[in-house]
Structures are given as structure tokens and as C-alpha cells.
Write a protein that holds these residues in place. Structure first.
Motif, PDB file in Angstrom:
ATOM      1  N   UNK A  56       0.841  -1.203   0.000  1.00 37.61           N
ATOM      2  CA  UNK A  56       0.000   0.000   0.000  1.00 37.61           C
ATOM      3  C   UNK A  56       0.876   1.254   0.000  1.00 37.61           C
ATOM      4  N   UNK A  57       1.902   1.242   0.836  1.00 38.42           N
ATOM      5  CA  UNK A  57       2.793   2.403   0.935  1.00 38.42           C
ATOM      6  C   UNK A  57       3.533   2.651  -0.389  1.00 38.42           C
ATOM      7  N   UNK A  58       4.007   1.574  -1.027  1.00 39.47           N
ATOM      8  CA  UNK A  58       4.701   1.744  -2.312  1.00 39.47           C
ATOM      9  C   UNK A  58       3.749   2.305  -3.370  1.00 39.47           C
ATOM     10  N   UNK A  59       2.493   1.857  -3.316  1.00 42.97           N
ATOM     11  CA  UNK A  59       1.506   2.338  -4.289  1.00 42.97           C
ATOM     12  C   UNK A  59       1.227   3.826  -4.051  1.00 42.97           C
ATOM     13  N   UNK A  60       1.156   4.205  -2.783  1.00 39.15           N
ATOM     14  CA  UNK A  60       0.953   5.634  -2.452  1.00 39.15           C
ATOM     15  C   UNK A  60       2.124   6.481  -2.947  1.00 39.15           C
ATOM     16  N   UNK A  61       3.336   5.982  -2.712  1.00 36.90           N
ATOM     17  CA  UNK A  61       4.521   6.726  -3.172  1.00 36.90           C
ATOM     18  C   UNK A  61       4.482   6.909  -4.689  1.00 36.90           C
ATOM     19  N   UNK A  62       4.036   5.862  -5.397  1.00 39.39           N
ATOM     20  CA  UNK A  62       4.055   5.883  -6.862  1.00 39.39           C
ATOM     21  C   UNK A  62       3.088   6.918  -7.443  1.00 39.39           C
ATOM     22  N   UNK A  63       1.970   7.156  -6.797  1.00 33.30           N
ATOM     23  CA  UNK A  63       0.964   8.063  -7.376  1.00 33.30           C
ATOM     24  C   UNK A  63       1.062   9.479  -6.801  1.00 33.30           C
ATOM     25  N   UNK A  64       1.958   9.668  -5.829  1.00 37.09           N
ATOM     26  CA  UNK A  64       2.090  10.975  -5.180  1.00 37.09           C
ATOM     27  C   UNK A  64       2.287  12.079  -6.217  1.00 37.09           C
ATOM     28  N   UNK A  65       1.487  13.115  -6.097  1.00 40.71           N
ATOM     29  CA  UNK A  65       1.627  14.251  -7.001  1.00 40.71           C
ATOM     30  C   UNK A  65       0.811  14.138  -8.274  1.00 40.71           C
ATOM     31  N   UNK A  66       0.244  12.955  -8.546  1.00 38.19           N
ATOM     32  CA  UNK A  66      -0.592  12.822  -9.745  1.00 38.19           C
ATOM     33  C   UNK A  66      -1.950  13.466  -9.479  1.00 38.19           C
ATOM     34  N   UNK A  67      -2.474  14.241 -10.440  1.00 35.39           N
ATOM     35  CA  UNK A  67      -3.728  14.961 -10.186  1.00 35.39           C
ATOM     36  C   UNK A  67      -4.963  14.071 -10.029  1.00 35.39           C
ATOM     37  N   UNK A  68      -4.940  12.883 -10.582  1.00 33.46           N
ATOM     38  CA  UNK A  68      -6.167  12.072 -10.634  1.00 33.46           C
ATOM     39  C   UNK A  68      -6.013  10.693  -9.977  1.00 33.46           C
ATOM     40  N   UNK A  69      -4.811  10.173  -9.958  1.00 39.27           N
ATOM     41  CA  UNK A  69      -4.601   8.846  -9.363  1.00 39.27           C
ATOM     42  C   UNK A  69      -4.763   8.915  -7.839  1.00 39.27           C
ATOM     43  N   UNK A  70      -5.394   7.869  -7.287  1.00 39.59           N
ATOM     44  CA  UNK A  70      -5.517   7.745  -5.835  1.00 39.59           C
ATOM     45  C   UNK A  70      -5.307   6.285  -5.456  1.00 39.59           C
ATOM     46  N   UNK A  71      -5.137   6.037  -4.173  1.00 39.15           N
ATOM     47  CA  UNK A  71      -4.967   4.670  -3.687  1.00 39.15           C
ATOM     48  C   UNK A  71      -6.079   4.368  -2.696  1.00 39.15           C
ATOM     49  N   UNK A  72      -6.684   3.197  -2.827  1.00 43.59           N
ATOM     50  CA  UNK A  72      -7.735   2.783  -1.901  1.00 43.59           C
ATOM     51  C   UNK A  72      -7.244   1.610  -1.060  1.00 43.59           C
ATOM     52  N   UNK A  73      -7.508   1.697   0.258  1.00 45.67           N
ATOM     53  CA  UNK A  73      -7.132   0.575   1.133  1.00 45.67           C
ATOM     54  C   UNK A  73      -8.352  -0.280   1.482  1.00 45.67           C
ATOM     55  N   UNK A  74      -9.357  -0.212   0.655  1.00 46.31           N
ATOM     56  CA  UNK A  74     -10.637  -0.878   0.942  1.00 46.31           C
ATOM     57  C   UNK A  74     -10.470  -2.384   1.186  1.00 46.31           C
ATOM     58  N   UNK A  75      -9.532  -3.009   0.464  1.00 50.45           N
ATOM     59  CA  UNK A  75      -9.385  -4.461   0.617  1.00 50.45           C
ATOM     60  C   UNK A  75      -8.636  -4.821   1.910  1.00 50.45           C
ATOM     61  N   UNK A  76      -7.958  -3.835   2.494  1.00 50.01           N
ATOM     62  CA  UNK A  76      -7.313  -4.064   3.784  1.00 50.01           C
ATOM     63  C   UNK A  76      -8.298  -3.984   4.937  1.00 50.01           C
ATOM     64  N   UNK A  77      -9.473  -3.471   4.650  1.00 48.31           N
ATOM     65  CA  UNK A  77     -10.473  -3.307   5.712  1.00 48.31           C
ATOM     66  C   UNK A  77     -11.393  -4.513   5.856  1.00 48.31           C
ATOM     67  N   UNK A  78     -11.268  -5.463   4.921  1.00 46.70           N
ATOM     68  CA  UNK A  78     -12.095  -6.671   5.017  1.00 46.70           C
ATOM     69  C   UNK A  78     -11.227  -7.842   5.454  1.00 46.70           C
ATOM     70  N   UNK A  79     -11.762  -8.721   6.291  1.00 38.00           N
ATOM     71  CA  UNK A  79     -10.990  -9.909   6.666  1.00 38.00           C
ATOM     72  C   UNK A  79     -10.998 -10.933   5.526  1.00 38.00           C
ATOM     73  N   UNK A  80     -10.056 -11.840   5.553  1.00 39.37           N
ATOM     74  CA  UNK A  80     -10.047 -12.943   4.587  1.00 39.37           C
ATOM     75  C   UNK A  80      -9.511 -12.534   3.230  1.00 39.37           C
ATOM     76  N   UNK A  81      -9.701 -13.414   2.280  1.00 38.83           N
ATOM     77  CA  UNK A  81      -9.181 -13.190   0.939  1.00 38.83           C
ATOM     78  C   UNK A  81      -9.875 -12.002   0.272  1.00 38.83           C
ATOM     79  N   UNK A  82      -9.112 -11.320  -0.592  1.00 34.02           N
ATOM     80  CA  UNK A  82      -9.629 -10.108  -1.235  1.00 34.02           C
ATOM     81  C   UNK A  82     -10.262 -10.474  -2.569  1.00 34.02           C
ATOM     82  N   UNK A  83     -11.563 -10.621  -2.567  1.00 41.59           N
ATOM     83  CA  UNK A  83     -12.263 -10.963  -3.806  1.00 41.59           C
ATOM     84  C   UNK A  83     -12.770  -9.689  -4.485  1.00 41.59           C
ATOM     85  N   UNK A  84     -12.491  -9.587  -5.787  1.00 44.08           N
ATOM     86  CA  UNK A  84     -12.906  -8.390  -6.530  1.00 44.08           C
ATOM     87  C   UNK A  84     -14.419  -8.217  -6.529  1.00 44.08           C
ATOM     88  N   UNK A  85     -15.154  -9.322  -6.535  1.00 37.25           N
ATOM     89  CA  UNK A  85     -16.618  -9.208  -6.558  1.00 37.25           C
ATOM     90  C   UNK A  85     -17.111  -8.426  -5.336  1.00 37.25           C
TER      91      UNK A  85
END
Ligand code: ATP
Ligand code: MG
Length: 214
Positions: A56-85
Motif C-alpha cells: 500500500x505504501x509503495x503504491x501511495x509513493x508511486x501516485x504521489x503528485x498525480x492529479x487524478x490517481x488515488x490509492x484505496x485501502x478498501x481491501x485491507x479493511x475486510x478480513x479474509x481473501x480479497x475478492x474483486x466481486x
């Protein structure tokens, strides 16, 4: 609101992801584009994987300063495997039916869509954007969509898109092909070889300082 959702392991994020996202942002006129690192990627060995907080931190560093890119930690807030559905349902519930959601993934990933949880339902929740990627065959996309997902996927050449009976589309996008993978970056770092110019300098420094992938 046209919102791009780009899921991945991002272990680490690299210019293959970032340049693809930049080109999709323009070609689909997105208002926002969220990178969504998977907390526990269902397809990857959870023991061997770099901790979510680090990716997550590396992804944040990568988009820093970009006007439109953002990072979401939504999948870190759910327990268990991260299913896209589950992530897509959460975004749909949060943004409402009127929001235009575009789930972004690479050609190699969609060609294995039949290994994803509830994969047929994914295509009834939002649009998809498939990124061309070296090493995968674009001509297999139609076969996979029609044989594995829904027989009534219809191809529309003018948009380079497949229409699902739900009304959502799967767009295929030719982007600048970059033969970069996280696997290769981890290998190079592990051998003490240079990873410069494969990913943002901030992320490269973070990897070196934290001695990742050694
Ligand atoms: P790994 O080698 O660990 O699988 P990766 O480079 O494939 O890493 P992922 O985090 O697995 O990176 O990829 C996230 C998403 O981005 C996937 O849908 C993947 O297909 C896509 N993607 C990754 N690299 C590229 C690239 N160079 N060009 C186009 N799409 C890419
Ligand atoms: Mg991958």
C-alpha cells in the motif's frame, strides 16, 4: 462520475501499471482512478507475499503528485481473501447505480477470469477495461468472454468493446506495451541487480531502504 478501479497485488507497483493507467485515464475520460492493492490476493501464496501495508505504501509513493490517481485501502479493511466481486459490490453500493465504474485489469488476468470468485456476476456490476500485455494473446479474449462468461457477448468493432446483455461493456485497449512485471523486479532485486527505470524512483528507494525482496 467516471471512476476507474485498478486492482492488483502491486508487489511492487511499476511503470507497466502506471503508464497503462495514464493511457486509460485519457482514452476513457475518467474523473478518478483508484489503485486498489489486494490485501490477500486469492491467487497468490499468502505466506510468501509482501505485507499489505508495505505494498500500500509503495503504491501511495508511486501516485504521489498525480492529479487524478488515488490509492484505496478498501481491501485491507475486510478480513479474509480479497475478492474483486466484494470490492465491486462495495463501490456500487457506495456510488449508486448512476456512477460509471470501470474495472481495469491486464489481458493475462482476464484470460484466467474463470478462476475468480463469482466471475460471471462481475460483468453485471460495471464496465471492464482490458489492457493489452506482452505474452498474452488478444485473440483469446473473445473466446474466453463468450465461452466462459456469457454466450451473448457481442463485439462492437467501432469501440473495440464487447457488450454484455446487462448493458455493461468490456473494452479492449491497446496501450504502449511494456514488458515489465513485478515478478521480474523482485528477481532482479533479489540478485542485487538494478531495478532503476522499471518503476518510480521513490518506490525503488523504498525497496532498497527497506531491503525488500532480498
Ligand atoms: P506479478 O508478476 O507479481 O504477477 P504483475 O506485474 O503481473 O505482478 P500485478 O499486481 O499482478 O502485477 O498486476 C495487476 C494488474 O495489472 C493485473 O491485471 C495485470 O494483468 C496488470 N498488469 C501488470 N503489469 C502489466 C503490464 N506491464 N502491462 C499491462 N498490464 C499489466
Ligand atoms: Mg500478475
Amino acid at each position: 462520475m467516471r471512476l476507474g478501479l485498478f486492482g492488483g497485488t502491486f508487489n511492487p507497483i511499476h511503470y507497466g501499471h502506471l503508464r497503462a493507467a495514464e493511457e486509460i485515464l485519457e482514452s476513457l475520460a475518467l474523473d478518478r482512478l483508484l489503485f486498489i492493492p489486494a490485501a490477500q490476493p486469492p491467487h497468490k501464496d499468502s505466506g510468501a507475499i509482501t505485507p499489505f501495508a508495505t505494498r500500500l505504501e509503495m503504491t501511495r509513493l508511486a501516485v504521489e503528485g498525480h492529479p487524478v490517481f488515488e490509492v484505496s485501502d478498501i481491501e485491507g479493511q475486510r478480513p479474509g481473501r480479497s475478492y474483486s466481486i466484494e470490492t465491486l459490490r462495495q463501490f456500487r453500493a457506495g456510488y449508486g447505480a448512476a456512477a460509471e465504474l470501470f474495472f481495469i485489469l491486464g489481458l493475462d488476468a482476464i484470460l484466467e477470469i474463470n478462476t475468480w470468485k463469482d466471475y460471471r456476476q462481475l460483468f453485471t456490476l460495471c464496465h471492464f477495461v482490458v489492457l493489452d500485455r506482452p505474452g498474452s494473446a488478444p485473440d483469446q479474449l473473445a473466446t474466453v468472454l463468450q465461452q466462459e462468461v456469457h454466450p451473448q457477448f457481442r463485439y462492437q468493432a467501432s469501440q473495440e468493446a464487447f457488450w454484455h446483455p446487462s448493458g455493461y461493456q468490456v473494452f479492449f485497449r491497446r496501450i504502449t506495451l511494456l514488458e515489465i512485471s513485478s515478478t521480474r523486479i523482485r528477481q532482479l532485486a533479489g540478485q542485487g541487480q538494478s531495478i532503476r527505470y522499471l518503476l518510480p524512483e521513490t518506490v525503488r528507494r523504498y525497496i532498497l531502504i527497506n531491503k525488500l525482496y532480498q
